[in-house]
Design an enzyme around this catalytic site. Structure first.
Site, mmCIF file in Angstrom:
data_model
loop_
_atom_site.group_PDB
_atom_site.id
_atom_site.type_symbol
_atom_site.label_atom_id
_atom_site.label_comp_id
_atom_site.label_asym_id
_atom_site.label_seq_id
_atom_site.Cartn_x
_atom_site.Cartn_y
_atom_site.Cartn_z
ATOM 1 N N ALA A 1 0.789 -1.232 0.000
ATOM 2 C CA ALA A 1 0.000 0.000 0.000
ATOM 3 C C ALA A 1 0.830 1.296 0.000
ATOM 4 O O ALA A 1 0.669 2.138 -0.897
ATOM 5 C CB ALA A 1 -0.968 -0.041 1.188
ATOM 6 N N ARG B 1 -5.286 0.060 -8.920
ATOM 7 C CA ARG B 1 -5.562 -0.900 -7.846
ATOM 8 C C ARG B 1 -6.533 -0.241 -6.857
ATOM 9 O O ARG B 1 -6.198 0.789 -6.256
ATOM 10 C CB ARG B 1 -4.261 -1.342 -7.136
ATOM 11 C CG ARG B 1 -3.280 -2.036 -8.095
ATOM 12 C CD ARG B 1 -2.262 -2.879 -7.365
ATOM 13 N NE ARG B 1 -2.848 -4.055 -6.750
ATOM 14 C CZ ARG B 1 -2.228 -4.816 -5.854
ATOM 15 N NH1 ARG B 1 -1.013 -4.512 -5.466
ATOM 16 N NH2 ARG B 1 -2.830 -5.881 -5.334
ATOM 17 N N ASP C 1 -4.059 -2.359 4.028
ATOM 18 C CA ASP C 1 -4.248 -1.628 2.767
ATOM 19 C C ASP C 1 -5.237 -0.492 2.904
ATOM 20 O O ASP C 1 -5.184 0.486 2.169
ATOM 21 C CB ASP C 1 -4.682 -2.584 1.663
ATOM 22 C CG ASP C 1 -3.517 -3.439 1.245
ATOM 23 O OD1 ASP C 1 -3.286 -4.482 1.870
ATOM 24 O OD2 ASP C 1 -2.790 -3.026 0.320
#
Ligand code: MRU
Length: 349
Positions: free
Chosen positions: A49, A90, A238
């Site tokens: 992340a 993402r 994340d």
């Protein structure tokens, strides 16, 4: 000092270690365009992340340099389009959108009084995001290390080490600091199917750091907890919702449930950039689905019959009730997380 780097700005371009090739080859790729950086994030050259947030910052800097206009409106529009492209790569890790938002706030503020100055500020901000990330990780390391008593064994899932951030690591940063303080006996490393971040990346990092560890398959975690061999679980994150629900690599939720069943404290280590206070609970966190073919393969070899239907959610959400503490650069947050998060984590810029 590490003998590798995850990401670096040099010679008007961004260099990254290609994590798809680890642990077999240490090779670096260089990107000179925002499209290139977006492709690197999408294809997992860089992952984790905070690392993809940093990459997005540099991607925006590359875009700013490539836009030749002096028209502020056009500059802002094109920067916004580049940001949207990066964010779309993402969807789960909030650090990506956070970094783009941070850069865009600067662009919108400064472009009207001069595009050249705004362009320079974008690169400065990208560098600052990376620097701040390392400072946050080292702080988390110092604070988190105190959670361990001498001779502790800790289990980790996925890779939350230097490869997943700008430098040092979040969960592995804490383990690293605790190891330096003489408190770690060993680390159990979940292999983390299907992409094998644990086996390929965490084992590689721990070996370089000289931290004793055992690689285990994901299905062995419960066994070692039941036998009393695991004193704590430490993972990264994340995205953390306002109530403490935490999205992390697929399989994390199962580990957290096993930890609770076996009275093993489950900790998350994450910087403020991983919190998304606009999301009240984990239900609203989007979970990325990746190519299901990866589930049909292991280490690049097919293990299921051709045409086998499969599913591959790349993340899951661990409800806050399974989490004993969240280690941040501001200290260790404790339940009830709705209260501790609101008190400590700054509102998103
Ligand atoms: O799909 P990945 O490898 O990007 O997933 C990474 C994780 O789930 C990490 O645990 C998380 O990003 C925290 S990294 C400090």
């Amino acid at each position: 000092m590490s003998d590798f780097f995850t990401i670096r700005w040099s010679d008007s371009s961004v260099a990254m270690i290609d994590q798809r090739l680890l642990p077999h080859r240490e090779a670096y790729r260089r990107y000179k365009s925002c499209e290139g950086v977006a492709g690197a994030i999408r294809s997992m050259v860089i992952r984790g992340a905070p690392a993809i947030g940093i990459a997005a910052g540099f991607g925006m800097a590359l875009e700013a340099r490539s836009i030749r206009t002096r028209d502020a409106g056009e500059f802002v529009d094109r920067m916004r389009a580049a940001g949207d492209m990066l964010v779309a790569t993402r969807p789960t890790a909030i650090n990506l959108a956070w970094a783009v938002r941070r850069v865009m706030a600067l662009v919108e503020k400064h472009a009207p009084s001069g595009v050249d100055a705004a362009r320079r500020l974008v690169l400065r901000e990208a560098r600052r995001i990376m620097r701040e990330d390392e400072v946050a990780n080292r702080r988390m390391g110092r604070r988190g290390a105190l959670l361990f008593s001498k001779g502790s064994s800790v289990l980790t899932h996925c890779n939350a080490g230097a490869l997943a951030v700008g430098a040092y690591g979040t969960a592995i940063g804490v383990i690293r600091a605790a190891h330096e303080a003489g408190r770690i006996k060993c680390v159990f490393v979940d292999e983390t199917r299907p992409y094998l971040q644990g086996a390929r990346l965490t084992a590689w990092e721990l070996k370089k750091l000289g931290i004793p560890h055992f690689l285990i398959t994901d299905s062995m975690a419960g066994h070692f907890m039941q036998r009393g061999e695991v004193d704590a679980v430490m993972t990264g994150a994340d995205r953390i919702a306002a109530n403490g629900d935490t999205a992390n690599k697929i399989g994390t939720y199962s580990v957290a449930v096993l930890a609770k069943e076996n009275r093993v404290p489950f900790f998350v280590a994450a910087p403020a950039s991983t919190f998304d206070l606009s999301v009240p609970s984990g239900e609203s966190i989007p979970v990325e689905e990746r190519d299901p073919d990866e589930v049909c393969c292991a280490g690049g070899r097919r293990i299921a019959p051709h045409g086998t239907p499969a599913r591959y959610p790349a993340f899951d959400v661990t409800p806050a009730r399974y989490i004993a503490g969240i280690i941040t650069e501001f200290g260790v947050l404790r339940p009830p997380f709705g209260v501790s998060i609101a008190r400590v984590i700054p509102r998103q810029r």
